[in-house]
Design an enzyme around this catalytic site. Structure first.
Site, PDB file in Angstrom:
ATOM      1  N   ASP A 278       1.056  -0.900  -0.145  1.00  0.00           N
ATOM      2  CA  ASP A 278       0.005   0.034   0.248  1.00  0.00           C
ATOM      3  C   ASP A 278       0.982   1.176   0.208  1.00  0.00           C
ATOM      4  O   ASP A 278       1.863   1.203   1.115  1.00  0.00           O
ATOM      5  CB  ASP A 278      -0.141  -0.336   0.630  1.00  0.00           C
TER       6      ASP A 278
ATOM      7  N   PHE B 146       1.350   6.179  -0.636  1.00  0.00           N
ATOM      8  CA  PHE B 146       0.923   6.629   0.188  1.00  0.00           C
ATOM      9  C   PHE B 146       1.404   7.950  -0.424  1.00  0.00           C
ATOM     10  O   PHE B 146       1.755   9.161  -0.524  1.00  0.00           O
ATOM     11  CB  PHE B 146       1.793   6.786   1.474  1.00  0.00           C
TER      12      PHE B 146
ATOM     13  N   HIS C 137      -4.062  14.042   0.876  1.00  0.00           N
ATOM     14  CA  HIS C 137      -3.679  13.216   2.176  1.00  0.00           C
ATOM     15  C   HIS C 137      -3.412  12.887   2.720  1.00  0.00           C
ATOM     16  O   HIS C 137      -2.834  13.404   3.905  1.00  0.00           O
ATOM     17  CB  HIS C 137      -4.464  11.204   1.033  1.00  0.00           C
TER      18      HIS C 137
ATOM     19  N   ARG D  43       0.595  16.626  13.040  1.00  0.00           N
ATOM     20  CA  ARG D  43       1.581  16.316  13.158  1.00  0.00           C
ATOM     21  C   ARG D  43       1.870  18.306  13.374  1.00  0.00           C
ATOM     22  O   ARG D  43       2.479  18.767  13.751  1.00  0.00           O
ATOM     23  CB  ARG D  43       3.009  15.823  12.583  1.00  0.00           C
TER      24      ARG D  43
ATOM     25  N   GLU E  89     -11.283   4.318   3.550  1.00  0.00           N
ATOM     26  CA  GLU E  89      -9.635   4.537   3.321  1.00  0.00           C
ATOM     27  C   GLU E  89     -10.172   4.280   1.497  1.00  0.00           C
ATOM     28  O   GLU E  89     -10.221   2.950   1.078  1.00  0.00           O
ATOM     29  CB  GLU E  89      -8.213   4.170   3.440  1.00  0.00           C
TER      30      GLU E  89
ATOM     31  N   GLU F 288      -9.680   4.295  -1.930  1.00  0.00           N
ATOM     32  CA  GLU F 288      -8.288   3.635  -2.764  1.00  0.00           C
ATOM     33  C   GLU F 288      -8.343   2.999  -4.333  1.00  0.00           C
ATOM     34  O   GLU F 288      -9.651   2.678  -4.192  1.00  0.00           O
ATOM     35  CB  GLU F 288      -7.331   3.358  -2.323  1.00  0.00           C
TER      36      GLU F 288
ATOM     37  N   ASP G 203      -9.321   0.278   1.920  1.00  0.00           N
ATOM     38  CA  ASP G 203      -8.892  -0.325   2.871  1.00  0.00           C
ATOM     39  C   ASP G 203      -9.320   0.044   4.455  1.00  0.00           C
ATOM     40  O   ASP G 203      -8.184   0.919   5.388  1.00  0.00           O
ATOM     41  CB  ASP G 203      -7.590   0.590   2.911  1.00  0.00           C
TER      42      ASP G 203
ATOM     43  N   ARG H 136      -8.465   3.570  13.146  1.00  0.00           N
ATOM     44  CA  ARG H 136      -7.544   4.891  13.634  1.00  0.00           C
ATOM     45  C   ARG H 136      -7.485   4.669  14.691  1.00  0.00           C
ATOM     46  O   ARG H 136      -6.135   5.377  14.936  1.00  0.00           O
ATOM     47  CB  ARG H 136      -7.755   6.340  12.908  1.00  0.00           C
TER      48      ARG H 136
ATOM     49  N   GLN I   4      -4.195   2.144  14.738  1.00  0.00           N
ATOM     50  CA  GLN I   4      -3.267   2.206  14.131  1.00  0.00           C
ATOM     51  C   GLN I   4      -2.421   3.332  14.549  1.00  0.00           C
ATOM     52  O   GLN I   4      -0.919   3.369  15.171  1.00  0.00           O
ATOM     53  CB  GLN I   4      -3.923   3.173  13.053  1.00  0.00           C
TER      54      GLN I   4
ATOM     55  N   TYR J 175       1.928   2.305  15.494  1.00  0.00           N
ATOM     56  CA  TYR J 175       2.413   2.305  14.733  1.00  0.00           C
ATOM     57  C   TYR J 175       3.920   2.838  14.592  1.00  0.00           C
ATOM     58  O   TYR J 175       4.742   2.999  13.666  1.00  0.00           O
ATOM     59  CB  TYR J 175       1.387   3.199  13.190  1.00  0.00           C
TER      60      TYR J 175
ATOM     61  N   LYS K 219      -5.063  -2.412  10.397  1.00  0.00           N
ATOM     62  CA  LYS K 219      -5.184  -2.480   8.556  1.00  0.00           C
ATOM     63  C   LYS K 219      -5.830  -3.618   8.571  1.00  0.00           C
ATOM     64  O   LYS K 219      -6.585  -3.776   7.774  1.00  0.00           O
ATOM     65  CB  LYS K 219      -4.196  -1.836   7.676  1.00  0.00           C
TER      66      LYS K 219
ATOM     67  N   THR L   4      -9.726  -5.887   3.664  1.00  0.00           N
ATOM     68  CA  THR L   4      -9.180  -5.319   3.101  1.00  0.00           C
ATOM     69  C   THR L   4     -10.144  -5.392   2.074  1.00  0.00           C
ATOM     70  O   THR L   4     -10.632  -6.348   2.026  1.00  0.00           O
ATOM     71  CB  THR L   4      -8.367  -4.215   2.398  1.00  0.00           C
TER      72      THR L   4
ATOM     73  N   THR M 177      -5.026   6.165   0.678  1.00  0.00           N
ATOM     74  CA  THR M 177      -6.699   7.181   0.263  1.00  0.00           C
ATOM     75  C   THR M 177      -6.220   7.939  -1.268  1.00  0.00           C
ATOM     76  O   THR M 177      -4.934   9.349  -0.552  1.00  0.00           O
ATOM     77  CB  THR M 177      -6.262   7.901   1.658  1.00  0.00           C
TER      78      THR M 177
ATOM     79  N   GLU N 257     -10.141  12.485   7.555  1.00  0.00           N
ATOM     80  CA  GLU N 257      -9.520  13.743   7.120  1.00  0.00           C
ATOM     81  C   GLU N 257     -11.336  14.447   6.664  1.00  0.00           C
ATOM     82  O   GLU N 257     -11.593  15.826   7.225  1.00  0.00           O
ATOM     83  CB  GLU N 257      -9.432  13.890   5.344  1.00  0.00           C
TER      84      GLU N 257
END
Lengths: 420, 420
Positions: B130, B132, B137, B146, B203, B205, B237, B241, B244, B248, B257, B261, B354, B368
């Site tokens: 997968d 990114f 996203h 962050r 997600e 995708e 996917d 959250r 994760q 992670y 995850k 899927t 995503t 999001e």
């Protein structure tokens, strides 16, 4: 009295009748792949034993699981079939049992000199997961990359941390490993480095081979987890530290690992390892209830890493570690893996992560042994920070019993240069 | 003049003769799985067409690739075989061609109403990766987790960042998804949360299906990468959250995850998508030479996400995005994946990550869309921050041609409660 086979087995052999590890081999380059067990310097061809009708128990009598190019079908039959196979084979190979011992033509068909056969990947690996279960390794990595304050992330003490690895690039011991190319941290002009990895490393691991799987949505209880594990292999999770360091935030290791992973050819069963169970280290804080085991155990498996430096002939031992140092047990790993409902399938591989011991000469990778290249290692009149082209890395693993070993043979690979 | 089929195809259908996507189906519950292509409201059974000797070109004439329970063998034959199949099938299904049109018994055997068959996973997926690849996203995730200073990591602009996903838990559209249990960040008494995920997300995708693979150690040139991609599917996917977020660091997403899927049943080929190629967004800084493409393109595929809230009947559209927003192309993704020598195999899946667009109503996940639960979403007289038990999530994707669509059908799944 120690059980003996009519097949002569040297006292130092990894493969006495107490072991009987499973593999897949080709008798000759053109012939079909088929399952076998190791006994001394021989491979017992299980397709021959099956054709002779010698698997006569209820689980295996009518099964074609030993006429397959992988062990997956046998693994999927579950632990009662594995126990039946083990007891049939221990009886058949024992010194007191005439059926095979005294049948010259069957013996010649069924027992092949190990040095004449080609070993293959014993399983079709649907998914490969790699854990991070050694506290010493986690701590050393933290000290090297983040410094002495909180070297281990808080989640590590609650979660057997893991990531999905690449299944397609798992190869059998003896396969050459091509030095990967890739990106590293920017240096000049703020552009990333691109080229052959300059920090190629090995990782001393073992891996659990999943036997019976579980359905999607149905977690495996930690106290049932051992029933889902067929056995263990040695594993070298080759790592390009420079590629890994630049790519791994935020989604984890990818190309720094996926260029190759080597496993040993013989799967040593949990039944063969049972006499070598040992208490696992204390877990503090205590694990959450879904990870709390009635029996919290590892196995006492001595591990050794040697390197034959490029251009030389002799192997130099650079590390001695032990499977018993793992903080998270393989059963906790498996239970955690499925707690979200994730399904495991026969032949899936669960790597332990690098198995480092507490002492500097028991660290399981060059990153730790040379402290990220700061303390070069002396070997065979030369030095290494990371691996050179032409270096061969050899792992061995062995349990010492009373008068016999239960061993894993070797897991080796030699580094070839990157393509131009 | 637009090519037409003798099979009646509604103008809104996703599956006119210009598309011909590949899937695998069972005609009846007990019957064998076999490959087919979608045409209007019908499935054309490729095993029947092959048995009738109608694949008469050099690549497919003597192949048994359509008498298989997956498409892997066909995929492994490579692009010349795929082009031959497409031209054979477009001819056979065209209004002007009598061979199938006028053969009532063959037509009745070969063309099955789509609503009567069961669609299955079209491929055996060896490895699932997968990426990114959406900048929108990546930026939104950075802002949420962050803050506004450097929301996107510096490596992201040089590397199509990716991680290995779980292949075993990939399911076909329509399969229920069981809410995963797992650990979340510590709250009370510094113990981690344990229980059903409280932040279950989708997600949006798409995923590239690898056709011909590459050998271990032999990277694929970025300008050859398209030849290794058979086609695309829609992919959800599913993501927990809370699980994760806690697990992670440092090795990436794992149990957040791997519980499920979902992919759509029909693989739309790159040949069918060719008319919908569109320029990909500017890449600044320019990619390193191994990622610099002669043709830097995406496809203009409109994507839509709907939810049928628990207990309701009607779907509410909650997002509209487009494949063309991806920053890293699927060919760059594939070339990057192999630059270290990693081997891909037919049937491997490369998820895009995503696919969020630039506007808030084009974001591709609830994380999001609700800004990590801070802005609940109104739908059908109710609200959502994350998914409730009983919610059904539906993706559709479609390219609009002159007088026809090339569509992906739908990719859906409904949330079931966690086990007790």
């Amino acid at each position: 009295m120690v059980l003996k086979s009519f097949v002569e087995v040297h006292p130092d052999s990894h493969f006495p009748i107490q072991n009987l590890p499973y593999g897949v081999f080709k008798a000759e380059p053109g012939s079909e792949a088929r399952p076998g067990v190791a006994i001394g310097d021989y491979v017992l061809d299980l397709s021959v034993i099956a054709s002779a009708g010698l698997f006569d128990g209820p689980y295996l009598e009518n099964s074609d699981c030993f006429n397959q190019p992988t062990l997956n079908k046998f693994l999927g039959l579950g632990q009662l079939a594995w126990k039946e196979a083990r007891s049939t084979l221990q009886k058949l190979l024992s010194a007191a049992e005439p059926i095979l011992r005294d049948n010259t033509s069957l013996r010649q068909k069924a027992l092949l000199p190990m040095d004449k056969v080609q070993m293959l990947l014993p399983i079709a690996i649907g998914d490969y997961t790699d854990f991070f279960a050694s506290k010493h390794h986690a701590k050393n990595c933290g000290l090297i990359f983040r410094g002495p304050e909180n070297p281990i992330n808080p989640n590590w003490f609650h979660i057997p941390i893991a990531y999905h690895g690449r299944a397609s690039s798992i190869v059998i011991s003896g396969t050459d490993i091509i030095r990967p190319r890739g990106q590293g941290h920017p240096t000049v002009n703020s552009l990333p480095y691109f080229g052959p990895s300059r920090k190629l490393d090995f990782e001393l691991e073992m891996a659990a081979v999943v036997g019976a799987g579980n359905e999607l949505g149905k977690p495996v209880d930690v106290n049932e987890a051992a029933n889902h594990i067929f056995g263990l292999v040695l594993m070298n999770d080759w790592s390009a530290r420079d590629i890994q360091a630049w790519e791994y935030v935020p989604l984890g290791p990818f190309l720094g690992k996926s260029f190759g992973t080597t496993i040993s050819p013989w799967i040593v069963t949990l039944d063969a390892l049972a006499p070598f169970a040992s208490d696992a280290p204390d877990q503090n804080p205590p694990p959450l209830p879904y990870l709390a085991e009635k029996e919290y155990k590892n196995y006492d498996i001595s591990l050794q890493v040697s390197i034959v430096p490029a251009g030389q002939k002799d192997a130099c031992i650079i590390s001695r570690s032990n499977f018993k140092h793992l903080y998270w047990t393989i059963t906790q790993q498996l239970a955690h893996h499925t707690i979200n409902g994730c399904n495991l399938r026969p032949g899936d591989l669960l790597g332990t992560g690098t198995i480092s011991g507490p002492e500097p000469d028991s660290y399981g990778c060059l990153l730790e042994l040379t402290w990220n290249g700061q303390k070069p290692l002396s070997l065979g009149g030369t030095t290494r920070t990371f691996l050179d082209d032409g270096d061969e890395v050899i792992f061995t693993g062995c349990c010492k019993g009373g008068g016999y070993n239960v061993g894993f043979g070797r897991c080796s690979g030699k580094i070839l240069p990157s393509p131009p």
